[in-house]
Design a protein around this motif. Structure first.
Motif, mmCIF file in Angstrom:
data_model
loop_
_atom_site.group_PDB
_atom_site.id
_atom_site.type_symbol
_atom_site.label_atom_id
_atom_site.label_comp_id
_atom_site.label_asym_id
_atom_site.label_seq_id
_atom_site.Cartn_x
_atom_site.Cartn_y
_atom_site.Cartn_z
ATOM 1 N N VAL A 145 3.715 -1.970 3.458
ATOM 2 C CA VAL A 145 2.850 -1.483 2.189
ATOM 3 C C VAL A 145 3.755 -0.276 1.521
ATOM 4 C CG1 VAL A 145 0.703 -0.431 1.601
ATOM 5 C CG2 VAL A 145 0.633 -2.052 3.285
ATOM 6 N N GLU A 146 4.311 0.612 2.096
ATOM 7 C CA GLU A 146 5.062 1.607 1.722
ATOM 8 C C GLU A 146 6.230 1.075 0.951
ATOM 9 O OE1 GLU A 146 7.246 5.689 3.437
ATOM 10 O OE2 GLU A 146 6.428 4.266 4.861
ATOM 11 N N ASN A 147 6.876 0.120 1.447
ATOM 12 C CA ASN A 147 7.895 -0.579 0.828
ATOM 13 C C ASN A 147 7.486 -0.922 -0.591
ATOM 14 O OD1 ASN A 147 9.767 -0.375 2.789
ATOM 15 N ND2 ASN A 147 9.881 -2.375 3.312
ATOM 16 N N TYR A 148 6.406 -1.390 -0.839
ATOM 17 C CA TYR A 148 5.903 -1.725 -2.147
ATOM 18 C C TYR A 148 5.504 -0.642 -2.937
ATOM 19 C CZ TYR A 148 5.993 -6.912 -0.896
ATOM 20 O OH TYR A 148 6.345 -8.035 -0.578
ATOM 21 N N VAL A 149 5.066 0.153 -2.465
ATOM 22 C CA VAL A 149 4.872 1.824 -3.094
ATOM 23 C C VAL A 149 6.224 2.247 -3.696
ATOM 24 C CG1 VAL A 149 3.914 4.036 -2.990
ATOM 25 C CG2 VAL A 149 2.604 2.128 -1.959
ATOM 26 N N SER A 176 -7.434 -2.927 -13.010
ATOM 27 C CA SER A 176 -8.299 -3.607 -12.346
ATOM 28 C C SER A 176 -8.405 -2.796 -10.801
ATOM 29 C CB SER A 176 -7.613 -4.764 -11.647
ATOM 30 O OG SER A 176 -8.530 -5.559 -10.660
ATOM 31 N N ARG A 177 -9.688 -2.276 -10.485
ATOM 32 C CA ARG A 177 -9.904 -1.737 -9.168
ATOM 33 C C ARG A 177 -10.825 -2.831 -8.343
ATOM 34 N NH1 ARG A 177 -11.352 1.684 -13.446
ATOM 35 N NH2 ARG A 177 -9.648 3.049 -14.116
ATOM 36 N N VAL A 178 -10.672 -3.863 -8.626
ATOM 37 C CA VAL A 178 -11.595 -4.832 -7.952
ATOM 38 C C VAL A 178 -11.016 -5.535 -6.935
ATOM 39 C CG1 VAL A 178 -11.195 -6.669 -9.538
ATOM 40 C CG2 VAL A 178 -13.372 -6.621 -8.335
ATOM 41 N N GLY A 179 -11.874 -5.760 -5.754
ATOM 42 C CA GLY A 179 -11.102 -6.671 -4.557
ATOM 43 C C GLY A 179 -10.029 -5.875 -4.041
ATOM 44 N N THR A 180 -8.851 -6.645 -3.665
ATOM 45 C CA THR A 180 -7.598 -5.790 -3.076
ATOM 46 C C THR A 180 -7.034 -5.018 -4.018
ATOM 47 O OG1 THR A 180 -6.268 -7.782 -3.494
ATOM 48 C CG2 THR A 180 -7.374 -7.864 -1.484
ATOM 49 N N ASP A 181 -7.231 -4.978 -5.161
ATOM 50 C CA ASP A 181 -6.728 -3.908 -6.223
ATOM 51 C C ASP A 181 -7.110 -2.681 -6.111
ATOM 52 O OD1 ASP A 181 -5.183 -6.063 -7.306
ATOM 53 O OD2 ASP A 181 -6.554 -6.288 -9.113
ATOM 54 N N SER A 182 -8.314 -2.516 -5.402
ATOM 55 C CA SER A 182 -9.075 -1.154 -5.152
ATOM 56 C C SER A 182 -8.227 -0.427 -4.259
ATOM 57 C CB SER A 182 -10.390 -1.168 -4.477
ATOM 58 O OG SER A 182 -10.378 -2.044 -3.247
ATOM 59 N N VAL A 183 -7.398 -0.967 -3.429
ATOM 60 C CA VAL A 183 -6.408 -0.343 -2.412
ATOM 61 C C VAL A 183 -5.773 0.683 -2.931
ATOM 62 C CG1 VAL A 183 -4.702 -0.282 -0.539
ATOM 63 C CG2 VAL A 183 -6.428 -2.098 -0.748
ATOM 64 N N MET A 184 -4.842 0.169 -4.047
ATOM 65 C CA MET A 184 -4.030 1.013 -4.876
ATOM 66 C C MET A 184 -4.589 1.654 -6.184
ATOM 67 S SD MET A 184 -1.317 0.993 -3.375
ATOM 68 C CE MET A 184 -0.579 0.513 -1.866
ATOM 69 N N ALA A 185 -5.954 1.749 -6.314
ATOM 70 C CA ALA A 185 -6.621 2.447 -7.308
ATOM 71 C C ALA A 185 -6.472 3.993 -7.269
ATOM 72 C CB ALA A 185 -8.018 2.153 -7.476
ATOM 73 N N ALA A 186 -6.522 4.756 -8.294
ATOM 74 C CA ALA A 186 -6.344 6.133 -8.362
ATOM 75 C C ALA A 186 -7.328 6.698 -7.255
ATOM 76 C CB ALA A 186 -6.672 6.697 -9.658
ATOM 77 N N GLY A 206 -8.376 5.210 -4.550
ATOM 78 C CA GLY A 206 -8.206 4.337 -3.333
ATOM 79 C C GLY A 206 -7.364 5.228 -2.266
ATOM 80 N N ASP A 207 -7.271 4.724 -1.315
ATOM 81 C CA ASP A 207 -6.575 5.678 -0.100
ATOM 82 C C ASP A 207 -5.143 4.996 0.043
ATOM 83 O OD1 ASP A 207 -7.032 3.273 1.198
ATOM 84 O OD2 ASP A 207 -7.997 4.189 2.842
ATOM 85 N N ALA A 208 -4.782 3.710 -0.546
ATOM 86 C CA ALA A 208 -3.436 3.203 -0.298
ATOM 87 C C ALA A 208 -2.861 3.100 1.231
ATOM 88 C CB ALA A 208 -2.290 4.029 -1.066
ATOM 89 N N LEU A 209 -4.090 2.983 2.037
ATOM 90 C CA LEU A 209 -4.118 2.787 3.464
ATOM 91 C C LEU A 209 -3.333 3.843 4.074
ATOM 92 C CD1 LEU A 209 -2.823 -1.002 3.818
ATOM 93 C CD2 LEU A 209 -5.439 0.052 3.978
ATOM 94 N N GLY A 210 -3.264 5.069 3.442
ATOM 95 C CA GLY A 210 -2.761 6.281 4.019
ATOM 96 C C GLY A 210 -1.331 6.468 3.362
#
Length: 415
Positions: free
Chosen positions: A218-222, A293-303, A305-309
């Protein structure tokens, strides 16, 4: 042949009985209602989960005119990752192998030669340690690594497949990012959606989202988003097959009904054009505006959202997923094109991306040439898969675990 004509006729009669209860015009009318009344913004649980970037609108362009227009981006690079598919061996190992490759338009043979190869392995034996460091081969053109995946009681194949695919893709993209001058196109979404979906599939898979190896992907994509935003080069994802139901589910929760199987069916209803006789009009591409979009899995990277930490160094809004969809009536298919909001917040840039994608789809009658070339470079063919699996059997001194489908369809049937 297992079905005689009388059987085919009987099945058709059953389908006819179903069809009488399904009114296509009602579905199209309801899609129009949703478009007009519920997408500016779409609200779920009191939170805006989908909103237009700029004006909400639908566009139509003649296929021939679009194909002949000048491209806004002189060069394009595509990136894809292909795998041999998860394979279980009698020694208890479950493995997958992925290779990632980048294409260039115009072509760059040295770039096309470069590969990132990842072998992921799941071992039930707790004494087995398989992790390795990155190594280089083929005069430095090939970078490869073994990754031992976190142990699970189920879903071993899902885990080895997702981690191999996304680690190879993200590592190769980061390694080659500097060569991209005008436009980067991932074959697929801009974030590892298949991995992020684990949170919704099963608690055991959801627990893996805090594991170091998973977070590294995930960090790689960020990092990839940050690298392209820092350089001012647009990064987009071209999703050829979208099965997301996030928007449909949000509409259903809000309105109590949404008759489409998924979001692609909804947007197809909106963008498909028919003449007075009900025949599909096939001379024009149609598309929507961009949506945030902040719906579904897009919510993870929402402003919010927590971006999984995972740490984000830029304005959190810059990482949010934006997209528009393109409908090609010649093949009756819908494509979703994604980009970070940091790219599409600029009107000139998002309009240029829209024109580029429409021109490419019109000319190629499918995905952009850069995506097709990347797919060809990264794809591991049926014969190659068979040869690789046989070689791995020899190295393991262990046979693959066969199932009846191997007998019925052949050992190398595609899954």
């Amino acid at each position: 042949m297992t079905l005689d004509p009388v059987h085919v006729d009987g099945i058709a009669r059953l389908a006819g009985r179903i069809e009488k209860g399904v009114d296509e015009s009602d579905h199209r009318d309801f899609a129009e209602t949703v478009w007009e009344d519920f997408l500016d913004p779409l609200v779920a649980d009191g939170r805006s989960v989908l909103e237009p970037v700029g004006e909400r609108r639908r566009l139509r362009v003649d296929c021939e005119d679009a194909a002949l227009q000048e491209r806004p981006f002189p060069t394009q690079h595509g990136l894809d990752s292909g795998t041999i598919n998860p394979t279980t061996f009698k020694n208890g190992l479950v493995i997958d192998v992925a290779q990632a490759a980048m294409s260039a338009v115009p072509s760059d043979l040295d770039l096309h030669r470069a590969r990132t190869i990842v072998m992921t392995a799941h071992a039930n034996d707790v004494s087995v340690a398989l992790d390795g460091e990155w190594t280089m081969h083929d005069e430095g053109y090939v970078r490869e690594r073994i990754l031992q995946t976190p142990r699970v009681d189920r879903y071993e194949q899902d885990v080895v497949h997702a981690l191999a695919l996304y680690l190879a893709e993200s590592e190769h993209a980061l390694k080659q990012a500097e060569v991209v001058e005008d436009l980067m196109i991932l074959d697929g979404p801009i974030y590892p959606t298949g991995l992020l979906q684990w949170a919704d599939h099963d608690p055991e898979l959801a627990e893996l989202l805090v594991k170091e190896d998973v977070l590294t992907v995930v960090e790689n994509y960020v990092d990839l988003v940050e690298a392209f935003l820092d350089r001012g080069v647009p990064l987009i994802g071209f999703v050829k097959s979208t099965t997301s139901k996030a928007i449909t589910r949000a509409v259903r929760d809000a309105q109590g009904s949404a008759p489409w199987a998924n979001d692609a069916a909804f947007f197809t209803k909106l963008l498909e054009q028919r003449d007075d006789d009900g025949e599909r009009i096939t001379d024009s591409l149609t598309c929507t505006n961009w949506f945030r979009s902040r719906v579904g899995t897009d919510s993870v990277m929402a402003a919010d959202g927590d971006a999984l930490g995972v740490e984000r160094d830029l304005d959190p809004e810059a990482y949010e997923v934006t997209f528009f969809v393109v409908y090609d009536p010649r093949e009756d298919v819908l494509y979703r094109v994604e980009a970070p909001y940091g790219v599409t917040r600029d009107e000139e840039t998002r309009d240029a991306i829209t024109r580029q994608v429409l021109a490419d789809v019109a000319a190629e009658r499918g995905p952009p040439l850069a995506v097709n070339k990347a797919d060809e470079l990264a794809r591991i063919g049926r014969d190659e898969k068979a040869a690789l699996k046989e070689e791995i059997e020899r190295r393991f001194d262990s046979e693959r675990q066969r199932e009846y489908d191997d007998v019925r369809w052949g050992a190398e049937f595609d899954v």
